[in-house]
Write an enzyme that holds these catalytic residues in place. Sequence first.
Site, PDB file in Angstrom:
ATOM      1  N   GLU A   1       0.842  -1.206   0.000  1.00 57.41           N
ATOM      2  CA  GLU A   1       0.000   0.000   0.000  1.00 57.41           C
ATOM      3  C   GLU A   1       0.872   1.248   0.000  1.00 57.41           C
ATOM      4  O   GLU A   1       1.990   1.219   0.516  1.00 57.41           O
ATOM      5  CB  GLU A   1      -0.812   0.017   1.314  1.00 57.41           C
ATOM      6  CG  GLU A   1      -2.251  -0.388   1.169  1.00 57.41           C
ATOM      7  CD  GLU A   1      -3.139   0.755   0.687  1.00 57.41           C
ATOM      8  OE1 GLU A   1      -2.770   1.464  -0.270  1.00 57.41           O
ATOM      9  OE2 GLU A   1      -4.213   0.910   1.249  1.00 57.41           O
ATOM     10  N   ASP A   2       0.331   2.325  -0.504  1.00 58.60           N
ATOM     11  CA  ASP A   2       1.064   3.591  -0.410  1.00 58.60           C
ATOM     12  C   ASP A   2       0.944   4.187   0.990  1.00 58.60           C
ATOM     13  O   ASP A   2       1.936   4.435   1.668  1.00 58.60           O
ATOM     14  CB  ASP A   2       0.609   4.588  -1.490  1.00 58.60           C
ATOM     15  CG  ASP A   2      -0.886   4.883  -1.478  1.00 58.60           C
ATOM     16  OD1 ASP A   2      -1.633   4.249  -0.702  1.00 58.60           O
ATOM     17  OD2 ASP A   2      -1.324   5.760  -2.254  1.00 58.60           O
TER      18      ASP A   2
ATOM     19  N   ASP B   1      -4.181   5.628   5.987  1.00 57.39           N
ATOM     20  CA  ASP B   1      -4.659   6.917   6.510  1.00 57.39           C
ATOM     21  C   ASP B   1      -5.832   6.635   7.458  1.00 57.39           C
ATOM     22  O   ASP B   1      -5.629   6.401   8.648  1.00 57.39           O
ATOM     23  CB  ASP B   1      -5.058   7.795   5.311  1.00 57.39           C
ATOM     24  CG  ASP B   1      -5.482   9.200   5.711  1.00 57.39           C
ATOM     25  OD1 ASP B   1      -5.100   9.650   6.806  1.00 57.39           O
ATOM     26  OD2 ASP B   1      -6.186   9.872   4.932  1.00 57.39           O
TER      27      ASP B   1
ATOM     28  N   LYS C   1      -0.135   7.298   8.282  1.00 60.66           N
ATOM     29  CA  LYS C   1      -0.669   8.588   8.751  1.00 60.66           C
ATOM     30  C   LYS C   1      -1.647   8.266   9.869  1.00 60.66           C
ATOM     31  O   LYS C   1      -2.821   8.006   9.592  1.00 60.66           O
ATOM     32  CB  LYS C   1      -1.382   9.302   7.591  1.00 60.66           C
ATOM     33  CG  LYS C   1      -0.420   9.957   6.617  1.00 60.66           C
ATOM     34  CD  LYS C   1      -1.116  10.562   5.412  1.00 60.66           C
ATOM     35  CE  LYS C   1      -2.091  11.654   5.720  1.00 60.66           C
ATOM     36  NZ  LYS C   1      -2.506  12.397   4.496  1.00 60.66           N
TER      37      LYS C   1
ATOM     38  N   PHE D   1      -0.282  16.396   3.487  1.00 55.77           N
ATOM     39  CA  PHE D   1      -0.692  15.681   2.287  1.00 55.77           C
ATOM     40  C   PHE D   1       0.563  15.374   1.490  1.00 55.77           C
ATOM     41  O   PHE D   1       1.298  16.272   1.080  1.00 55.77           O
ATOM     42  CB  PHE D   1      -1.681  16.502   1.453  1.00 55.77           C
ATOM     43  CG  PHE D   1      -2.275  15.692   0.344  1.00 55.77           C
ATOM     44  CD1 PHE D   1      -3.367  14.864   0.579  1.00 55.77           C
ATOM     45  CD2 PHE D   1      -1.723  15.718  -0.926  1.00 55.77           C
ATOM     46  CE1 PHE D   1      -3.895  14.077  -0.435  1.00 55.77           C
ATOM     47  CE2 PHE D   1      -2.250  14.937  -1.950  1.00 55.77           C
ATOM     48  CZ  PHE D   1      -3.336  14.116  -1.703  1.00 55.77           C
TER      49      PHE D   1
ATOM     50  N   ARG E   1       3.435  11.696  -9.361  1.00 55.41           N
ATOM     51  CA  ARG E   1       3.772  10.303  -9.023  1.00 55.41           C
ATOM     52  C   ARG E   1       5.224   9.946  -9.334  1.00 55.41           C
ATOM     53  O   ARG E   1       5.805   9.077  -8.711  1.00 55.41           O
ATOM     54  CB  ARG E   1       2.879   9.336  -9.809  1.00 55.41           C
ATOM     55  CG  ARG E   1       1.449   9.251  -9.346  1.00 55.41           C
ATOM     56  CD  ARG E   1       0.812   7.983  -9.909  1.00 55.41           C
ATOM     57  NE  ARG E   1      -0.636   8.049  -9.960  1.00 55.41           N
ATOM     58  CZ  ARG E   1      -1.445   7.765  -8.941  1.00 55.41           C
ATOM     59  NH1 ARG E   1      -0.932   7.395  -7.794  1.00 55.41           N
ATOM     60  NH2 ARG E   1      -2.754   7.845  -9.070  1.00 55.41           N
TER      61      ARG E   1
END
Length: 185
Positions: free
Chosen positions: A105-106, A109, A137, A159, A172
């Site tokens: 996963e990136d 959150d 996060k 962000f 990206r």
Amino acid sequence: MSAFFGGKRKNMRVLFGASKIRKRVRALARGIVRDCGGGGLLCVCVLGGASLFFADLAREFDGASTELDFIRVSSYGGGKTSGGAVELTAEPAIDPRGKRVLIVEDIVDTGRTLEFLRGYFLGAGAKSVACAALLDKPFARVNAERAEYTAFTLKDDAFAVGYGLDLDQRYRNLKAVYALEDGAK
Ligand code: 5GP
């Protein structure tokens, strides 16, 4: 920078530079291979945010028995807003039944996407499911989700863009992870 590539970058602060990311990804991969104890792993990239992280991480599994697959979900209303409900928009190609799945996963959150993905793979018969996330996060978490392997934890609720992470499909390709300051486009 030429106008073709979008001109100067404004209001962006480096959170994690390219060489720091490289070292951290290598260390994370070593830990994952160690924990696997020589067993096979099905690594699933959550497109598109995890794309660069996935490519670098998978390369570090050189020699380990690894299958690579891709999945796409949407949870995300565009811009900097998070949509809430998670939907599968592209299914993986490899049947995860009986396999150890590593979700790549990136960002974790709210934790909704990871909760959805664990349910999806366990429901499809995976033997076990773990997650490697580039960023944690912890500020907006709505559940008890936590990635088993995290490269970096954000200290404030920034962000993030770059190294696979986008704002409306931009940024990206950047080698580092940046925080977009308010008002940055
Ligand atoms: P969740 O809220 O379900 O844990 O995360 C949903 C998705 O929102 C993440 O996988 C990521 O794609 C996106 N997201 C959350 N925070 C950020 C951020 O700071 N930057 C970017 N580019 N995407 C984010």
